[in-house]
Design an enzyme around this catalytic site. Structure first.
Site, PDB file in Angstrom:
ATOM      1  N   LYS A  60      52.070  46.227  51.874  1.00  0.00           N
ATOM      2  CA  LYS A  60      51.281  47.426  52.208  1.00  0.00           C
ATOM      3  C   LYS A  60      50.269  47.100  53.321  1.00  0.00           C
ATOM      4  CE  LYS A  60      51.662  48.967  47.410  1.00  0.00           C
ATOM      5  NZ  LYS A  60      50.955  49.111  46.120  1.00  0.00           N
ATOM      6  N   GLN A  95      45.607  47.422  42.729  1.00  0.00           N
ATOM      7  CA  GLN A  95      47.009  47.144  42.396  1.00  0.00           C
ATOM      8  C   GLN A  95      47.182  46.943  40.898  1.00  0.00           C
ATOM      9  OE1 GLN A  95      49.550  47.319  44.483  1.00  0.00           O
ATOM     10  NE2 GLN A  95      51.134  46.576  43.102  1.00  0.00           N
ATOM     11  N   ASP A 146      46.054  56.677  45.770  1.00  0.00           N
ATOM     12  CA  ASP A 146      47.141  56.524  44.794  1.00  0.00           C
ATOM     13  C   ASP A 146      47.364  57.818  44.005  1.00  0.00           C
ATOM     14  OD1 ASP A 146      48.673  54.216  44.487  1.00  0.00           O
ATOM     15  OD2 ASP A 146      47.043  53.101  43.535  1.00  0.00           O
TER      16      ASP A 146
END
Ligand code: GUN
Length: 297
Positions: free
Chosen positions: A54, A98, A121
């Site tokens: 990412k 994460q 997210d």
């Protein structure tokens, strides 16, 4: 008949190109880059790989990606403090913590500390709520947003059609049901959200013009569960040990591709279907967050 392959990799490249263009325009207009902060706790090998990929994508698109790593033994308070400090940083427009976090850290508590404006997210309850009410300033989680884009950009009609989603998770099934049943020309589908307690799941799945498998059980969806000519989208990614592979495993989806691909009209492969879309949607969400913060409505 063999199904048309819905090429998620190619569609993700379209989204990435558009986002790269949008980032360049943003930088010209504002004189600074959209910023995305990654938080990793501990050294889980898969998480290192995902965050690394990412961060590299940020670089490719002109987004300022910064990675913050806490030790595996970090306390929840330390994780919350780091998120709070990122919430306060003006050059950070998006924050991604994460998952999975080490045992002892409550993921929900950490995710809910992220400012909803920076929650690229789309995991924060505020953003799920905005999806419920149809507020376009919210962030939709990257996997459901990616599935939606694959359908739209492949020209699969949604309005008035039956979509059967298998799996009711908070990250995929539930937001996807809201997204596809929303009012508007890019949705208007009739959605059934099926799950492990649904009676006669194969019969329910056969009602779908579009079947979306997001249950996390490899090869669960077999040809008898799919209507002839249906569109099948496979969200699954299960690692199956495979000594013939260099990595020692192969990736299988929730759909038994070998049989279903002869009955479906269109199908996403695994890998190369939904997977590449998620990172593209994360980049698109980051640009959206930066624009909303730079030019509040
Ligand atoms: N771990 C695996 N996928 C994801 C994701 O999309 N977001 C976060 N935060 N963690 C993940």
């Amino acid at each position: 008949m063999s199904a048309k392959i819905l090429d998620g990799k190619a569609i993700s490249e379209q989204v990435l190109q558009e986002t790269r263009q949008g980032v360049a325009e943003f930088r010209t207009k504002h004189g600074f880059a959209p910023g995305l902060a990654f938080v990793r706790v501990g050294e889980d090998p898969a998480s290192r790989v995902y965050v690394g990929a990412k961060a590299k994508m940020c670089e490719r698109l002109g987004i300022l990606g910064q990675t913050f790593v806490l030790p595996a033994a970090a306390s929840e308070a330390q994780a919350l403090d780091l998120v709070a400090s990122l919430n306060a940083q003006k050059n950070v427009h998006g924050i991604l913590v994460q998952s999975p976090l080490p045992d002892g850290l409550r993921e929900d508590a950490v995710f809910e500390t992220i400012s909803p404006e920076k929650d690229v997210d789309g995991f924060h309850p505020m953003n799920l709520g905005k999806l419920v009410v149809g507020d376009p300033t919210g962030f939709v989680a990257c996997t459901p947003a990616g599935v939606h884009q694959i359908l739209l950009r492949s020209g699969i009609p949604l309005a008035g059609r039956r979509v059967v989603i298998l799996g009711r998770s908070r990250i995929v099934g539930k937001p996807l049901a809201l997204l596809l049943s929303a009012k508007g020309k890019e949705a208007d589908a009739t959605v059934t959200l099926a799950h492990s307690r649904t009676s006669d799941l194969p019969a329910v799945a056969r009602e779908g013009d579009i079947v979306i498998a997001a249950i996390g059980k490899n090869r669960f969806v077999t040809a008898d569960m799919v209507r002839e000519g249906a569109t099948v989208v496979d969200v699954g990614i299960t690692r199956v040990p495979d000594t013939a592979k260099k990595a020692g495993y192969r990736i299988e989806g929730d759909v038994d591709f070998a049989t279903v691909s002869h009955k479906a009209g269109a199908i996403t492969p695994v890998p190369g279907g939904v997977g590449p879309m998620t990172i593209a949607m994360l980049m698109a969400n980051t640009l959206k967050a930066a624009k909303l913060q730079a030019d509040p409505r």
